[in-house]
Write an enzyme that holds these catalytic residues in place. Sequence first.
Site, PDB file in Angstrom:
ATOM      1  N   ASN A 177     -16.568  15.187 -35.136  1.00 34.21           N
ATOM      2  CA  ASN A 177     -14.802  15.490 -35.163  1.00 34.21           C
ATOM      3  C   ASN A 177     -14.424  16.046 -36.559  1.00 34.21           C
ATOM      4  OD1 ASN A 177     -11.889  15.480 -35.023  1.00 34.21           O
ATOM      5  ND2 ASN A 177     -11.891  12.895 -35.426  1.00 34.21           N
TER       6      ASN A 177
ATOM      7  N   CYS B 202     -10.511   9.578 -35.363  1.00 35.75           N
ATOM      8  CA  CYS B 202     -11.902   9.272 -34.696  1.00 35.75           C
ATOM      9  C   CYS B 202     -12.251   6.976 -35.427  1.00 35.75           C
ATOM     10  CB  CYS B 202     -13.311   9.332 -34.766  1.00 35.75           C
ATOM     11  SG  CYS B 202     -13.596  10.104 -36.504  1.00 35.75           S
ATOM     12  N   HIS B 203     -11.467   6.894 -36.166  1.00 31.28           N
ATOM     13  CA  HIS B 203     -12.027   5.466 -36.949  1.00 31.28           C
ATOM     14  C   HIS B 203     -11.309   4.126 -36.212  1.00 31.28           C
ATOM     15  CE1 HIS B 203      -7.927   7.033 -38.884  1.00 31.28           C
ATOM     16  NE2 HIS B 203      -7.547   6.211 -38.832  1.00 31.28           N
TER      17      HIS B 203
ATOM     18  N   TYR C  67     -15.978   3.298 -27.381  1.00 29.50           N
ATOM     19  CA  TYR C  67     -16.112   4.371 -27.124  1.00 29.50           C
ATOM     20  C   TYR C  67     -16.066   5.088 -25.374  1.00 29.50           C
ATOM     21  CZ  TYR C  67     -17.692   4.960 -31.503  1.00 29.50           C
ATOM     22  OH  TYR C  67     -18.289   4.950 -33.385  1.00 29.50           O
TER      23      TYR C  67
ATOM     24  N   GLU D  84      -4.646   0.374 -41.870  1.00 31.07           N
ATOM     25  CA  GLU D  84      -3.776   0.854 -40.828  1.00 31.07           C
ATOM     26  C   GLU D  84      -3.010  -1.627 -39.955  1.00 31.07           C
ATOM     27  OE1 GLU D  84      -5.175   3.153 -38.051  1.00 31.07           O
ATOM     28  OE2 GLU D  84      -5.379   4.652 -39.051  1.00 31.07           O
TER      29      GLU D  84
END
Lengths: 188, 192
Positions: free
Chosen positions: A149, A157-158, A126, A184
């Site tokens: 979001n 945002c993950h 953040y 990912e």
Amino acid sequence: MTIPTDLDRRFREAAVRAGLLDAAYDVIESPIGPLLVAATDRGLLRISFNRGYDPEATLEEIARVAGPRVLRAPRAVEAAHRELDEYFAGRRHAFDLAVDLRGLAPFSVVVLGQLAKVPYGHTATYGELATRAGNPKAARAVGMVMNRNPIPVVLPCHRIVGASGSLVGYAGGLDIKEQLLRLEGVTL
Amino acid sequence: MPSVCQSLHMAGDDEASWRLTDATSRAFHGMMGAMAAAIPPFESFYATHAAEVLRLLRRRLGRERAEDAFQETFLRALRAYGRLQHGEHLRAWVLTIAGNVAIDIARRSGREVLTDVPPELAHYDSVAVEEQLSDLTDGLPPKERAAVVLRYGFDLTYEEIASALDSSSDAARQAASSGVRRLRRASERSTR
């Protein structure tokens, strides 16, 4: 009496062709559950998780932002649908979709712009995102922007985690955040 | 922004100061506007009324021609939807559009509508005033009748009426006023 499927489909397609919609949407299946995907002529406007969402309230919220002519029209969001399918299949690492961020505060737009640059398979904190948005002290405000979001998954945002590397929070549920990061190839 | 109650409370005894200030007045009307039925997302409007519209069109035009009319009705509604001022009487509004589409399509194909008495305003709402108005306007030509009932029964704006009748707001205004003139002449004749 229900409307014959074909008649219903033809009306929805005609509405899209005539350019009469403020926003079009569809509900698509995904490994993280059904997603409501909405777009305007400017780009992708919303992705809403099925979990805990009230479809009617979501449509009303879309109508407040884009205008009342909101209609389910799969044809109008098929590009987003295809790219999301490819992403969830692990075949797509970057989205090639315009986004419509109308109605958001300027700071949110800057933060989401920086968020979009965090690459597939990577994370940022953040605080780092706050620094990239030009305000190193705004980590908490960045947290709020992540929490609200409007286009999760596509605006990733993950990929934003706490300073200690902990996942911290996710509007769609922490398990979904973890699932997306594992997809990912991020080791948690 | 201070709430309406708060401003009224602060205004004190001086009578003039009880009048709403501009800002308070805007807040008040905004609040009243929010209390009047909000315009639902088109999807909800469509889901609510599609079946009834299709039934009406099938009665008027038969199964086959009703399909074209159905699409035309909701496209017309969609074109006008962004200009609606509130979400009241949407059922009357969309059934009026359907009635007019049925007339247009019947004319275009040179065939009669299956039932006359278009548009079936008497069945739109069970509200007494509108029913009376509907009875009263029975003898008017369809467009004038629709304009009068939508204007004076349902309190729609001329622009909204125009969208229902697929004409201009000037034409809607003219239809309403010539309808009213016709009614006045009829009532003068009957009282003479």
